[in-house]
Design an enzyme around this catalytic site. Structure first.
Site, PDB file in Angstrom:
ATOM      1  N   SER A 266       0.826  -1.197   0.000  1.00 13.31           N
ATOM      2  CA  SER A 266       0.000   0.000   0.000  1.00 13.31           C
ATOM      3  C   SER A 266       0.871   1.263   0.000  1.00 13.31           C
ATOM      4  O   SER A 266       1.712   1.400  -0.870  1.00 13.31           O
ATOM      5  CB  SER A 266      -0.902  -0.075   1.242  1.00 13.31           C
ATOM      6  OG  SER A 266      -2.104   0.533   0.982  1.00 13.31           O
ATOM      7  N   LYS A 270       4.239   1.944  -2.352  1.00 15.52           N
ATOM      8  CA  LYS A 270       4.773   3.139  -3.010  1.00 15.52           C
ATOM      9  C   LYS A 270       6.205   3.372  -2.508  1.00 15.52           C
ATOM     10  O   LYS A 270       7.127   3.683  -3.265  1.00 15.52           O
ATOM     11  CB  LYS A 270       3.926   4.380  -2.672  1.00 15.52           C
ATOM     12  CG  LYS A 270       2.414   4.239  -2.877  1.00 15.52           C
ATOM     13  CD  LYS A 270       1.687   5.544  -2.525  1.00 15.52           C
ATOM     14  CE  LYS A 270       0.284   5.402  -1.985  1.00 15.52           C
ATOM     15  NZ  LYS A 270      -0.730   4.768  -2.755  1.00 15.52           N
ATOM     16  N   TRP A 359      -9.933   0.758  -5.687  1.00 15.28           N
ATOM     17  CA  TRP A 359      -9.366   2.050  -5.248  1.00 15.28           C
ATOM     18  C   TRP A 359      -7.918   2.194  -5.712  1.00 15.28           C
ATOM     19  O   TRP A 359      -7.486   3.248  -6.144  1.00 15.28           O
ATOM     20  CB  TRP A 359      -9.470   2.135  -3.721  1.00 15.28           C
ATOM     21  CG  TRP A 359      -8.897   3.350  -3.083  1.00 15.28           C
ATOM     22  CD1 TRP A 359      -7.819   3.403  -2.252  1.00 15.28           C
ATOM     23  CD2 TRP A 359      -9.395   4.700  -3.179  1.00 15.28           C
ATOM     24  NE1 TRP A 359      -7.604   4.692  -1.828  1.00 15.28           N
ATOM     25  CE2 TRP A 359      -8.565   5.504  -2.378  1.00 15.28           C
ATOM     26  CE3 TRP A 359     -10.457   5.295  -3.861  1.00 15.28           C
ATOM     27  CZ2 TRP A 359      -8.751   6.886  -2.244  1.00 15.28           C
ATOM     28  CZ3 TRP A 359     -10.647   6.665  -3.724  1.00 15.28           C
ATOM     29  CH2 TRP A 359      -9.807   7.447  -2.930  1.00 15.28           C
ATOM     30  N   HIS A 409      -7.665  -5.347  -0.955  1.00 14.85           N
ATOM     31  CA  HIS A 409      -6.411  -4.638  -0.726  1.00 14.85           C
ATOM     32  C   HIS A 409      -5.447  -5.434   0.158  1.00 14.85           C
ATOM     33  O   HIS A 409      -5.864  -6.019   1.141  1.00 14.85           O
ATOM     34  CB  HIS A 409      -6.767  -3.318  -0.042  1.00 14.85           C
ATOM     35  CG  HIS A 409      -5.647  -2.343   0.026  1.00 14.85           C
ATOM     36  ND1 HIS A 409      -5.071  -1.809  -1.099  1.00 14.85           N
ATOM     37  CD2 HIS A 409      -5.013  -1.783   1.079  1.00 14.85           C
ATOM     38  CE1 HIS A 409      -4.123  -0.951  -0.730  1.00 14.85           C
ATOM     39  NE2 HIS A 409      -4.071  -0.920   0.582  1.00 14.85           N
TER      40      HIS A 409
HETATM   41  C1  GCU Z   1      -5.247   4.910   1.431  1.00 16.95           C
HETATM   42  C2  GCU Z   1      -4.618   5.687   0.318  1.00 16.95           C
HETATM   43  C3  GCU Z   1      -3.823   4.780  -0.600  1.00 16.95           C
HETATM   44  C4  GCU Z   1      -2.825   3.985   0.223  1.00 16.95           C
HETATM   45  C5  GCU Z   1      -3.561   3.255   1.305  1.00 16.95           C
HETATM   46  C6  GCU Z   1      -2.696   2.499   2.292  1.00 16.95           C
HETATM   47  O1  GCU Z   1      -6.232   4.063   0.915  1.00 16.95           O
HETATM   48  O2  GCU Z   1      -5.645   6.357  -0.358  1.00 16.95           O
HETATM   49  O3  GCU Z   1      -3.141   5.528  -1.571  1.00 16.95           O
HETATM   50  O4  GCU Z   1      -2.111   3.115  -0.596  1.00 16.95           O
HETATM   51  O5  GCU Z   1      -4.279   4.183   2.105  1.00 16.95           O
HETATM   52  O6  GCU Z   1      -1.561   2.852   2.518  1.00 16.95           O
HETATM   53  O7  GCU Z   1      -3.231   1.576   2.909  1.00 16.95           O
END
Ligand code: GCU
Length: 429
Positions: A266, A270, A359, A409
C-alpha cells in the site's frame, strides 16, 4: 507454507477501501468524485519514457543510464516524492543482538539500532534480521517495511519491544502480536532466504502534522518550518530509512548485500518502489497494492487520483508539496507510473495486486507495467510480454512480474507462493 500476513496501517489514517471485492467502493472521497467506470477512465497520452527532455530519442542502454534515467529520477524527486539528504556522517550502528537462535531453531536472529545522528536520543530505527539457521554462506534477504513494530510483526518474544504510534498519534510501547497482522517467515527461511524488518513509524510518523516528530524535522534549516516544495514527504523519509538499513546490511556478513529485495504494502508499496528506484543497491522490489503514487497510472482516471491523494486532510504529507500542483491536471505532470516501474530496470520488479482493490486500480498498475516494457527491452530484459491483462491467479514471472489475487487490498496468505517463487527465481538462494 504457512504465511499469515495482512499488514494494515496502525494509525488514524485507515485507508477507505481495504474491503473484499464485494464491498461497494466510495463514490466521493475528500470532496472529489471517484470513477470506477472503464468507459470513462481512458483518453490520456503517457509521456514517452524513451525520449529525453530535449526531445531526442533514447537509443541505447548508455543513453538510458547516463541521461534519461538521471533526468527521470530528478523529476520524481522534485515533483513527486521529494529530495532527501544523503547518508548522515554521524550515523552509527548498535548491534545489540549479535546472533540468537530463534523461530524454533529455524533462524539466527540479529538486532541492530541505526542511530541517524550522533545524538542517541535523536531519531533512530530498529532492524531485526533472520538468517536461515542452516546457511553456510551469505544469504539473499527480503527487507520488509511494516506498519507495525518488529515485535508486533514477527512471532518472536526475543524482539526488542520498541515503540509505536497509536491512533491518538502518541508514541506508546509496542504490543507483541498487536493484532495488526503477523508475518510467518518459515516459507522464506526454508528456501534459504533471510528476512529483515523495520517499522516505518521509527522513521517518520504517518499522519498530517507528524513532521515535528520524525527524522525530517532534524534536517530543517534554522527558520525553516517545513521541507521546501521539492523536499521529502513521508514516503521519501521511509525510503530513506530503508537505505539506512541497507547501509547496515552492507556491513552484515551473514547477508549478501547484492541480493537484498524490498517488500511493502500500500503506501509502503509506493515506498519500496521509490526506495528501489532511488537506491540501486536494492536488487529487487515486491510492491503490493501500491496504487496511486505507486505503480498505478495517474493519468488514468480510475479509483484514487492525485487529487484524492494530496488533499490536505488526507495524504499530502506523504509527498513533496509539489505533487499537489498536479491534482487537477495529472496530464501536466512530467512523469507517470510507467516511468517509476521502468526506473527499476534492469532489476526485477513484482507488482502484486487484487482484483477487488478498485481504489488502487490493479489495471492501472498492469498498464504502467506494459508501458515500462520498452526500457526493460532496451536493457536486454523481459517485460510482461503481453498487453492482455491476466486473470486473478495467473501470475507473470518476468523481469517485470505481475500477480493479481482474487480479493481486496493488501497481501493475502496465498500471495506468498508466487512472491516466494519470484524471489527464488531472481535472488538464487
Ligand atoms: C489509502 C490511500 C492509498 C494507500 C492506502 C494504504 O487508501 O488512499 O493511496 O495506498 O491508504 O496505505 O493503505
Amino acid at each position: 507454507m504457512a504465511f499469515t500476513l495482512l499488514v494494515l496501517p496502525a494509525v488514524a489514517q485507515a485507508p477507505p477501501p481495504t474491503a473484499p471485492a464485494a464491498a461497494k467502493p466510495p463514490s466521493v472521497v475528500a470532496g472529489f468524485p471517484v470513477n470506477y467506470d472503464e468507459a470513462l477512465a481512458g483518453g490520456y497520452t503517457l509521456p514517452d519514457v524513451l525520449k529525453l527532455a530535449n526531445g531526442k530519442p533514447v537509443k541505447n542502454a548508455k543513453d538510458w543510464n547516463a541521461k534519461r534515467r538521471p533526468e527521470l529520477v530528478k523529476l520524481y524527486e522534485e515533483q513527486q516524492f521529494g529530495r532527501t539528504p544523503g547518508r548522515p556522517a554521524a550515523m552509527s550502528f548498535d548491534v545489540f543482538d549479535k546472533g540468537t537462535p530463534a523461530m524454533e531453531g529455524k533462524a539466527l536472529r540479529k538486532q541492530v539500532t541505526v542511530y541517524f545522528s550522533a545524538d542517541r536520543n535523536g531519531p533512530k530505527e530498529d532492524i531485526v534480521i533472520y538468517v536461515p539457521a542452516k546457511a553456510t554462506k551469505p544469504v539473499p534477504l527480503l527487507l520488509c517495511i511494516n506498519f507495525s513494530p518488529n515485535a508486533s510483526i514477527f512471532n518472536d518474544p526475543g524482539i526488542k519491544l520498541g515503540e509505536m504510534w497509536n491512533r491518538d498519534k502518541k508514541k506508546v510501547p509496542a504490543q507483541r502480536g498487536g493484532g495488526l497482522g503477523r508475518m510467518n517467515i518459515d516459507g522464506l527461511l526454508e528456501k534459504g532466504i533471510g528476512v529483515a524488518g523495520i517499522y516505518y513509524g521509527d522513521i517518520d510518523p504517518d499522519f498530517p502534522g507528524g513532521l515535528p516528530f520524525g527524522v525530517r524535522a532534524h534536517y530543517l534549516k534554522p527558520g525553516q518550518a517545513e521541507p521546501a516544495a521539492d523536499e521529502w514527504g513521508a514516503i521519501s523519509a521511509w525510503a530513506w530509512g530503508l537505505s539506512r538499513a541497507m547501509d547496515y546490511l552492507e556491513t552484515e556478513q551473514s547477508v549478501d548485500a547484492k541480493r537484498v529485495a524490498l517488500y511493502g504494502v500500500s503506501r509502503l508499496g509506493k515506498t519500496v518502489l521509490w526506495a528501489g528506484v532511488h537506491d540501486t543497491r536494492f536488487a529487487l522490489v515486491v510492491a503490493s497494492c501500491s496504487g496511486e503514487g505507486g505503480a498505478a497510472l495517474s493519468r488514468r482516471n480510475f479509483g484514487e487520483t492525485i487529487a484524492h491523494m494530496t488533499a490536505p486532510s488526507r495524504f499530502g504529507y506523504q509527498f513533496a508539496a509539489n505533487r499537489a500542483k498536479y491534482a487537477e491536471h495529472p496530464e501536466q505532470c512530467p512523469v507517470d507510473a510507467h516511468m517509476l516501474v521502468a526506473l527499476m530496470a534492469p532489476r526485477p520488479v513484482f507488482l502484486q495486486t487484487g482484483d477487488g482493490d478498485l481504489w488502487s486500480d490493479p489495471k492501472g498498475e498492469f498498464l504502467a507495467a506494459v508501458a515500462a516494457e520498452p526500457v526493460y527491452k532496451l536493457l536486454g530484459k523481459q517485460g510482461l510480454g503481453t498487453d492482455q491483462m491476466p486473470k486473478a491467479g495467473e501470475p507473470i514471472f518476468h523481469d517485470i512480474g505481475y500477480h493479481m489475487h482474487a480479493g481486496g487490498h493488501g497481501t493475502i496468505p496465498g500471495d506468498w507462493v508466487p512472491i516466494t517463487k519470484y524471489l527464488e527465481m531472481y535472488l538464487h538462494p
